[in-house]
Scaffold this motif. Structure first.
Motif, PDB file in Angstrom:
ATOM      1  N   PHE A   1       1.009  -0.946   0.060  1.00 43.09           N
ATOM      2  CA  PHE A   1       0.200  -0.213   0.020  1.00 43.09           C
ATOM      3  C   PHE A   1       0.820   1.103   0.120  1.00 43.09           C
ATOM      4  N   PHE A   2       0.631   2.404  -0.692  1.00 45.10           N
ATOM      5  CA  PHE A   2       1.123   3.491  -0.726  1.00 45.10           C
ATOM      6  C   PHE A   2       2.569   3.324  -1.100  1.00 45.10           C
ATOM      7  N   ARG A   3       3.158   2.473  -1.935  1.00 50.66           N
ATOM      8  CA  ARG A   3       4.381   2.191  -2.217  1.00 50.66           C
ATOM      9  C   ARG A   3       5.022   3.577  -2.794  1.00 50.66           C
ATOM     10  N   ASN A   4       6.351   3.798  -2.207  1.00 49.60           N
ATOM     11  CA  ASN A   4       6.977   5.191  -2.503  1.00 49.60           C
ATOM     12  C   ASN A   4       6.017   5.939  -1.939  1.00 49.60           C
ATOM     13  N   PRO A   5       5.687   6.448  -0.646  1.00 49.82           N
ATOM     14  CA  PRO A   5       4.937   7.423   0.014  1.00 49.82           C
ATOM     15  C   PRO A   5       4.886   8.746  -0.546  1.00 49.82           C
ATOM     16  N   GLU A   6       6.222   9.165  -0.778  1.00 47.66           N
ATOM     17  CA  GLU A   6       6.460  10.622  -1.249  1.00 47.66           C
ATOM     18  C   GLU A   6       5.932  10.887  -2.493  1.00 47.66           C
TER      19      GLU A   6
ATOM     20  N   ALA B   1      -1.306  -4.604 -13.998  1.00 46.97           N
ATOM     21  CA  ALA B   1      -0.209  -5.391 -13.275  1.00 46.97           C
ATOM     22  C   ALA B   1      -0.334  -5.159 -11.964  1.00 46.97           C
ATOM     23  N   CYS B   2      -1.845  -5.398 -11.213  1.00 51.42           N
ATOM     24  CA  CYS B   2      -1.923  -4.746  -9.915  1.00 51.42           C
ATOM     25  C   CYS B   2      -1.424  -5.878  -8.880  1.00 51.42           C
ATOM     26  N   ALA B   3      -1.043  -6.953  -9.156  1.00 49.64           N
ATOM     27  CA  ALA B   3      -0.154  -8.087  -8.176  1.00 49.64           C
ATOM     28  C   ALA B   3      -1.631  -8.385  -7.250  1.00 49.64           C
ATOM     29  N   ASP B   4      -1.411  -8.399  -5.987  1.00 46.28           N
ATOM     30  CA  ASP B   4      -2.589  -8.843  -5.004  1.00 46.28           C
ATOM     31  C   ASP B   4      -3.457  -7.575  -4.671  1.00 46.28           C
ATOM     32  N   GLY B   5      -3.311  -6.533  -5.304  1.00 46.00           N
ATOM     33  CA  GLY B   5      -4.036  -5.402  -4.828  1.00 46.00           C
ATOM     34  C   GLY B   5      -3.903  -4.170  -4.294  1.00 46.00           C
ATOM     35  N   PRO B   6      -2.678  -3.938  -3.462  1.00 47.72           N
ATOM     36  CA  PRO B   6      -2.595  -2.902  -2.584  1.00 47.72           C
ATOM     37  C   PRO B   6      -2.510  -1.823  -3.480  1.00 47.72           C
TER      38      PRO B   6
ATOM     39  N   ALA C   1      -6.296 -13.211  -4.220  1.00 47.24           N
ATOM     40  CA  ALA C   1      -5.615 -12.773  -3.112  1.00 47.24           C
ATOM     41  C   ALA C   1      -6.339 -11.376  -2.774  1.00 47.24           C
ATOM     42  N   ALA C   2      -6.284 -10.550  -3.941  1.00 46.46           N
ATOM     43  CA  ALA C   2      -6.485  -9.207  -3.962  1.00 46.46           C
ATOM     44  C   ALA C   2      -8.000  -8.963  -3.709  1.00 46.46           C
ATOM     45  N   ARG C   3      -9.018  -9.936  -4.162  1.00 45.78           N
ATOM     46  CA  ARG C   3     -10.281  -9.992  -3.931  1.00 45.78           C
ATOM     47  C   ARG C   3     -10.490 -10.267  -2.459  1.00 45.78           C
ATOM     48  N   ARG C   4      -9.752 -11.120  -1.680  1.00 42.11           N
ATOM     49  CA  ARG C   4      -9.967 -11.314  -0.157  1.00 42.11           C
ATOM     50  C   ARG C   4      -9.581 -10.148   0.597  1.00 42.11           C
ATOM     51  N   GLY C   5      -8.460  -9.394   0.064  1.00 42.93           N
ATOM     52  CA  GLY C   5      -8.226  -8.031   0.905  1.00 42.93           C
ATOM     53  C   GLY C   5      -7.696  -8.455   2.266  1.00 42.93           C
ATOM     54  N   VAL C   6      -6.831  -9.388   2.479  1.00 38.01           N
ATOM     55  CA  VAL C   6      -6.218  -9.788   3.906  1.00 38.01           C
ATOM     56  C   VAL C   6      -4.495  -9.749   3.393  1.00 38.01           C
ATOM     57  N   TYR C   7      -3.780  -8.845   4.319  1.00 38.78           N
ATOM     58  CA  TYR C   7      -2.287  -8.518   3.873  1.00 38.78           C
ATOM     59  C   TYR C   7      -1.609  -8.560   5.398  1.00 38.78           C
ATOM     60  N   PRO C   8      -0.402  -8.894   5.069  1.00 37.90           N
ATOM     61  CA  PRO C   8       0.605  -9.209   6.050  1.00 37.90           C
ATOM     62  C   PRO C   8       0.960  -7.767   6.463  1.00 37.90           C
TER      63      PRO C   8
ATOM     64  N   ASP D   1      -1.246 -11.424  12.824  1.00 39.79           N
ATOM     65  CA  ASP D   1      -0.217 -10.634  12.075  1.00 39.79           C
ATOM     66  C   ASP D   1      -1.055 -10.336  10.665  1.00 39.79           C
ATOM     67  N   HIS D   2      -2.265 -10.340  10.512  1.00 41.80           N
ATOM     68  CA  HIS D   2      -2.671 -10.151   9.281  1.00 41.80           C
ATOM     69  C   HIS D   2      -3.734  -8.738   9.394  1.00 41.80           C
ATOM     70  N   PHE D   3      -3.869  -8.002   8.358  1.00 39.41           N
ATOM     71  CA  PHE D   3      -4.795  -7.015   8.377  1.00 39.41           C
ATOM     72  C   PHE D   3      -5.756  -7.007   7.211  1.00 39.41           C
ATOM     73  N   TYR D   4      -7.046  -7.051   7.688  1.00 36.04           N
ATOM     74  CA  TYR D   4      -8.227  -7.170   6.870  1.00 36.04           C
ATOM     75  C   TYR D   4      -8.773  -5.906   6.501  1.00 36.04           C
ATOM     76  N   LEU D   5      -8.941  -5.638   5.187  1.00 35.40           N
ATOM     77  CA  LEU D   5      -9.414  -4.420   4.443  1.00 35.40           C
ATOM     78  C   LEU D   5     -10.775  -4.063   4.526  1.00 35.40           C
ATOM     79  N   GLN D   6     -11.221  -2.906   4.805  1.00 35.46           N
ATOM     80  CA  GLN D   6     -12.836  -2.744   4.912  1.00 35.46           C
ATOM     81  C   GLN D   6     -13.457  -3.099   3.607  1.00 35.46           C
ATOM     82  N   GLU D   7     -14.612  -3.723   3.919  1.00 35.71           N
ATOM     83  CA  GLU D   7     -15.226  -4.170   2.715  1.00 35.71           C
ATOM     84  C   GLU D   7     -15.590  -3.140   1.793  1.00 35.71           C
ATOM     85  N   LYS D   8     -16.063  -1.813   2.258  1.00 36.42           N
ATOM     86  CA  LYS D   8     -16.429  -0.789   1.418  1.00 36.42           C
ATOM     87  C   LYS D   8     -15.213  -0.213   0.596  1.00 36.42           C
TER      88      LYS D   8
END
Length: 257
Positions: free
Chosen positions: A70-75, A101-106, A138-145, A166-173
């Motif tokens: 998520f937010f890769r390269n924040p600047e 080429a979104c990979a697993d969704g971040p 995996a992207a559709r599940r929205g669960v991340y380390p 150790d996992h973070f579940y993304l909000q359904e909205k």
């Protein structure tokens, strides 16, 4: 069977086009897999890929390198948040966005978070595509380390994620804001009318000719005034020849006229 014939057979049997990849890197990755599996040659490896779905997935994982956060390269994402998106939203109430080429969704989910904050009343369309169906699942599940959310601010982490161990579940909205589908950049048609296209840290794996062709097709896929957002490891040296205007480092606009 030599490597060129192996690539042709992969395309014929599986529909995966490999000629656009930089051959030394691609061959090195595939040869390392063959060595690890102690397979004698390309013909035997092709038979294995045809018979074993797990080995096929391992092959896909090896050549696509699904690394994202998520937010890769924040600047750089800060510039997207504070300059690029507000400029687009000033002209369009509803944005059409493509994360290629979104990979697993971040990446598309990061854009969804920004649009939820900047224009929550908008009916935005966020398309996210990848060649790897397992990554899309995996992207559709929205669960991340924790590694994937290390650049997320504490406020956003609390607002948009639920932590379990150790996992973070993304909000359904936020999950519902993104449409995931399989797409091969090297052979499938591109949609059009996008206000923002993100294709980051992927094109570097392709040959120069393939890169230029992809950038040309991205230009055509953008609406007039739309912006292409590339990766921090990439440079678009011939942007003028392709028709783009440089908005800022890593951001290129298709002119309005």
């Amino acid at each position: 069977m030599d490597f060129a014939e192996f690539k042709r057979e992969v395309h014929r049997r599986f529909g995966l086009y490999l000629d656009g990849y930089k051959e030394p890197q691609l061959k090195r990755r595939i040869d390392s897999l063959i060595s690890l599996l102690q397979v004698p040659d390309y013909a035997a490896y092709l038979r294995l890929l045809s018979q074993d779905s797990q080995q096929w997935q391992r092959f896909i994982d090896k050549i696509t390198i699904n690394v994202s956060e998520f937010f890769r390269n924040p600047e750089i994402f800060a510039r997207l948040e504070k300059e690029v998106l507000p400029s687009l939203l000033a002209r369009h109430r509803n944005l059409k966005v493509w994360s290629a080429a979104c990979a697993d969704g971040p990446e598309p989910y990061s854009v969804a978070i920004l649009l939820n904050e900047l224009a929550p009343a908008g009916r935005h369309q966020i398309d996210a595509t990848d060649i790897d169906t397992s990554a899309l699942d995996a992207a559709r599940r929205g669960v991340y380390p924790s590694r994937a959310v290390q650049a997320v601010t504490p406020e956003r982490l609390e607002r948009y994620f639920r932590r379990e161990g150790d996992h973070f579940y993304l909000q359904e909205k936020i999950k519902h804001m993104v449409n995931f589908r399989r797409h091969d950049l090297l052979k499938d048609p591109f949609d059009s009318g996008y206000h923002l296209i993100l294709c980051r840290n992927v094109v570097i794996y392709f040959t120069t000719a393939t890169q230029n062709e992809l950038y040309r097709r991205f230009y055509q896929a953008l609406a007039p005034g739309g912006v292409l957002f590339i990766g921090a490891t990439e440079s678009l040296f011939q942007y003028r020849e392709l028709g783009f205007m440089k908005v800022a480092p890593w951001f290129y606009r298709r002119p309005e006229v």
